[in-house]
Scaffold this active site. Structure first.
Site, PDB file in Angstrom:
ATOM      1  CE  LYS A 233     101.399  73.011   2.405  1.00 55.88           C
ATOM      2  NZ  LYS A 233     100.087  73.675   2.377  1.00 55.88           N
ATOM      3  CG  ASP A 238      97.004  70.302   5.326  1.00 55.67           C
ATOM      4  OD1 ASP A 238      96.728  70.281   6.545  1.00 55.67           O
ATOM      5  OD2 ASP A 238      96.809  71.289   4.590  1.00 55.67           O
ATOM      6  CE  LYS A 245      93.523  70.592   4.125  1.00 57.43           C
ATOM      7  NZ  LYS A 245      93.083  71.885   3.601  1.00 57.43           N
ATOM      8  CG  ASP A 256      99.484  70.336   1.483  1.00 62.33           C
ATOM      9  OD1 ASP A 256      99.433  71.127   0.525  1.00 62.33           O
ATOM     10  OD2 ASP A 256      99.275  70.669   2.661  1.00 62.33           O
ATOM     11  CG  ASP A 315      93.526  73.431   6.633  1.00 60.34           C
ATOM     12  OD1 ASP A 315      94.534  72.758   6.326  1.00 60.34           O
ATOM     13  OD2 ASP A 315      92.473  73.431   5.974  1.00 60.34           O
ATOM     14  NE  ARG A 319      98.955  80.673   5.408  1.00 60.09           N
ATOM     15  CZ  ARG A 319      97.843  81.286   5.048  1.00 60.09           C
ATOM     16  NH1 ARG A 319      97.543  82.475   5.544  1.00 60.09           N
ATOM     17  NH2 ARG A 319      97.014  80.731   4.179  1.00 60.09           N
TER      18      ARG A 319
HETATM   19  N1  BES Z   1      97.076  72.427   1.605  1.00 54.85           N
HETATM   20  C1  BES Z   1      96.066  73.403   1.740  1.00 54.85           C
HETATM   21  C2  BES Z   1      95.749  74.127   0.438  1.00 54.85           C
HETATM   22  C3  BES Z   1      95.180  73.326  -0.696  1.00 54.85           C
HETATM   23  C4  BES Z   1      93.832  73.384  -0.990  1.00 54.85           C
HETATM   24  C5  BES Z   1      95.997  72.557  -1.508  1.00 54.85           C
HETATM   25  C6  BES Z   1      93.314  72.670  -2.049  1.00 54.85           C
HETATM   26  C7  BES Z   1      95.467  71.829  -2.554  1.00 54.85           C
HETATM   27  C8  BES Z   1      94.138  71.898  -2.836  1.00 54.85           C
HETATM   28  C9  BES Z   1      96.477  74.457   2.760  1.00 54.85           C
HETATM   29  O1  BES Z   1      97.295  74.024   3.786  1.00 54.85           O
HETATM   30  C10 BES Z   1      95.225  74.959   3.389  1.00 54.85           C
HETATM   31  O2  BES Z   1      94.543  74.189   3.990  1.00 54.85           O
HETATM   32  N2  BES Z   1      94.946  76.241   3.207  1.00 54.85           N
HETATM   33  C11 BES Z   1      93.782  76.826   3.757  1.00 54.85           C
HETATM   34  C12 BES Z   1      94.154  78.187   4.270  1.00 54.85           C
HETATM   35  C13 BES Z   1      93.069  78.849   5.057  1.00 54.85           C
HETATM   36  C14 BES Z   1      92.853  78.108   6.349  1.00 54.85           C
HETATM   37  C15 BES Z   1      93.457  80.267   5.318  1.00 54.85           C
HETATM   38  C16 BES Z   1      92.742  76.934   2.650  1.00 54.85           C
HETATM   39  O3  BES Z   1      93.121  77.228   1.517  1.00 54.85           O
HETATM   40  O4  BES Z   1      91.579  76.691   2.921  1.00 54.85           O
HETATM   41 ZN    ZN Z   2      96.217  73.217   5.427  1.00 52.85          ZN
HETATM   42 ZN    ZN Z   3      98.527  72.377   3.327  1.00 53.43          ZN
END
Ligand code: BES
Ligand code: ZN
Ligand code: ZN
Length: 468
Positions: A233, A238, A245, A256, A315, A319
Site C-alpha cells: 500500500k 491518508d 479522519k 500509510d 477512508d 483497498r
Molecule cells: N489507513 C487506514 C487504516 C489504518 C488505521 C492504518 C490505523 C493505521 C492505523 C485505512 O485507510 C482506513 O482508514 N481504514 C478504515 C476502513 C473503514 C472506513 C472501513 C478504518 O480502518 O477505519
Molecule cells: Zn483510509
Molecule cells: Zn489508508
C-alpha cells in the site's frame, strides 16, 4: 552510526576501551567466566555488591584498572538484547566496544536495528560513531545482518519522512534509486495509469494536488528458479477524504505507505544480499485528500480487473488502490502474491499494535508466510477469510461496495482484496505494527520497517535448498 566487525579475539585477549560481558539468568557466559578469572573474580564481586541480577537490558558499568566492563543482562531474545545493548552504548561515550557474539546473526541484526535514528530534521544530532567488534562472529552472519538492516532502515526512513516531503512522486524517485543495485524500476505517470484503466486507484488519487505514480519493480538475478511478487500500500498520506479522519487518527497517516516501504526495503535487501530468486514489486502511490476534485461517496469506479465498485466510504481507500495493483501484478505473471498494507483500524482493535493480521486465500502459502515471520522475529497471527461475510460487500448498483459494516472490518477488507486475485494471495494487515508511538528494543518511535524481515525470510524459504 554503528559499524560491526567480526573478530576472533576473546573478551580476555581483546583490546577495546569497553568490553561487554553478557549475564544470563545471573550467570556469566563461559567467555565471561574466563575473563572474570583473569580479573580475580572482580566481575562476580561487583555483581553481588550491586545486587545485579542480569535481567533483560539491565546493565552495570565497571571502570577498573584492568579496563572498562559493561555487565549486560541478556534475557531470552538475543535479537532484542542486541537492540537494547545498542541503545545503552549510544548513551556511553566509548568509540570502540568488544562484545561476545553468542549467536552472531540475531545479535548483529538487533544491534543494527536498535541503533537506528531518524534525525534528518533535527538541528542537534546525537548520533556518535560507534564501532563494535563481535568476538567469535562469522563474517558472513554480519554481512547478512547488514544487508537486512539496510532494507529495514530504508523502510523506516520512508515511513518517517513527513508527507509534505514524501509525496507520491518522491516515493517513485526513491524507488528509482534501486536501479543502482540492478533492479528494474518502471514508474507510470497519471496518463499511463489512466490508459491502463486503473480507475479505482485513480479515483483515490484525484483529490490531491500531487499526481499519483504507479511503481513497478523487478529484481531478476540470472538463473532464478523461483518467483515472488510483492504488493504494498502506497498512501503517502491518508486524510480519509470526505469520510474525513479526526485529528488523532490522521496524525500518523504519513505512515500509510508502510506496506510500500516494506516492499522497497525488501527489494533493496534482496539485491544487496544477492538472493537467488525473481521478485516483483508493485506500489500504487498516491495521497487521499479532500478537494473539489476528490472522489465522493456514491461514486462508481471501474477497476483494472473490470469489476465495478461503489464508494461508500472514502477512508476505505487502501483497498481501492490495492486491487488495481494486485490485478496488475497478476497481469505481469505473478504466481503467488504477498501483499502488505496498513489497511484497517479493525486489525489493530483485534490484535493490538504489535501483531499483524495474516489472511491467506490458500493455506499452504499462508503457512509459509507465517513460518517465515516467526523465523524473522516479526509477530503475525492468522485471521479467517470468512466467505460468509462476502455479502456485506454487496452493492445495489455495482459489483461490490468498498466497505462492509463495523463488524469484522479487517476480514471484509481482506475479502475485498481477494475478489480481485486468482493466484494464491497472502494479505498482511500491518496497520498495528508498522508505526509505533513508543520506543522499543529494536528501535525508536515511528516507522518500524515491519514486513521487510518477513518478506526476506519468505524469499529465503522459497530458495533454501538445504534439507530440513
Ligand atoms: N489507513 C487506514 C487504516 C489504518 C488505521 C492504518 C490505523 C493505521 C492505523 C485505512 O485507510 C482506513 O482508514 N481504514 C478504515 C476502513 C473503514 C472506513 C472501513 C478504518 O480502518 O477505519
Ligand atoms: Zn483510509
Ligand atoms: Zn489508508
Amino acid at each position: 552510526m554503528i559499524t560491526l566487525h567480526a573478530t576472533t579475539a576473546t573478551l580476555e585477549e581483546g583490546k577495546a576501551p569497553l568490553k561487554v560481558v553478557w549475564v544470563k539468568q545471573g550467570e556469566l557466559t563461559p567467555q565471561g567466566q574466563v575473563l572474570d578469572a583473569r580479573l580475580d573474580g572482580l566481575l562476580r564481586q561487583a555483581m553481588a555488591q550491586a545486587g545485579f541480577k542480569g535481567e533483560a537490558g539491565e546493565s552495570l558499568l565497571l571502570a577498573t584498572s584492568e579496563g572498562n566492563f559493561l555487565l549486560f543482562g541478556l534475557g531470552e531474545d538475543i535479537r532484542a538484547a542486541g537492540g537494547r545493548l545498542a541503545q545503552a552504548l549510544a548513551k556511553l561515550a566509548f568509540p570502540e566496544v568488544l562484545v561476545e557474539a553468542l549467536e552472531a546473526y540475531p545479535l548483529a541484526e538487533g544491534l543494527l536495528l536498535g541503533a537506528y535514528r531518524f534525525d534528518r530534521y533535527k538541528g542537534e544530532k546525537e548520533d556518535r560513531a560507534l564501532t563494535l567488534y563481535l568476538s567469535g562472529a562469522r563474517p558472513e552472519d554480519l554481512e547478512r545482518a547488514k544487508g537486512v538492516a539496510a532494507g529495514v532502515y530504508w523502510a523506516r526512513d520512508l515511513v518517517n519522512e513527513p508527507p509534505n516531503v514524501l509525496t507520491p512522486e518522491a516515493l517513485a524517485e526513491a524507488a528509482l534509486s534501486l536501479r543502482a543495485l540492478g533492479i528494474e524500476v518502471e514508474v507510470l505517470d497519471e496518463e499511463a495509469i489512466e490508459a491502463l484503466g486503473m480507475g479505482a486507484f485513480l479515483a483515490v488519487a484525484q483529490g490531491s494536488h500531487h499526481p499519483p505514480r504507479f511503481i513497478h519493480l523487478r529484481y531478476a538475478p540470472e538463473g532464478a528458479q523461483e518467483r515472488l511478487d510483492l504488493v504494498g500500500k502506497g498512501l503517502t498520506f491518508d486524510s480519509g477524504g470526505y469520510s474525513l479522519k479526526p485529528t488523532e487518527s490522521m496524525a500518523t497517516m504519513k505512515g500509510d505507505m508502510a506496506g510500500g516501504a516494506a516492499v522497497l526495503g525488501a527489494l533493496k535487501s534482496a539485491a544487496l544480499l544477492g538472493l537467488p530468486l525473481e521478485i516483483g514489486g508493485y506500489i500504487a502511490a498516491c495521497e487521499n485528500m479532500v478537494s473539489g476534485r476528490a472522489y465522493r461517496l456514491g461514486d462508481v469506479l471501474k477497476t483494472l480487473a473490470g469489476k465495478t465498485v461503489e464508494v461508500m466510504n472514502t477512508d476505505a481507500e487502501g483497498r481501492l488502490t490495492l486491487v488495481d495493483a494486485l490485478a496488475y501484478a497478476e497481469r505481469q505473471g505473478a504466481r503467488r502474491i504477498l501483499e502488505l498494507s496498513t489497511l484497517t483500524g479493525s486489525a489493530v482493535v483485534a490484535l493490538g499494535e504489535e501483531v499483524a493480521a495474516l489472511f491467506a486465500t490458500e493455506e499452504a502459502w499462508g503457512k509459509q508466510v507465517e513460518e517465515a515471520a516467526r523465523r524473522a522475529g516479526e509477530k503475525v497471527w492468522p485471521l479467517p477469510l470468512e466467505r460468509a461475510y462476502r455479502e456485506k460487500l454487496k452493492s445495489p448498483v455495482a459489483d461490490l461496495k468498498n466497505v462492509g459494516d463495523r463488524n469484522g472490518g479487517a476480514i471484509t477488507a481482506a475479502l475485498f482484496l481477494a475478489e480481485f486475485v486468482t493466484v494464491p494471495l497472502v494479505h498482511l494487515d500491518i496497520a498495528g505494527p508498522a508505526f509505533t508511538k513508543k520506543a522499543h528494543a529494536l528501535g525508536p518511535e515511528g516507522g518500524t520497517g515491519f514486513g521487510v524481515r518477513t518478506v526476506l525470510e519468505v524469499a529465503r524459504g522459497l530458495t533454501d535448498t538445504t534439507p530440513a
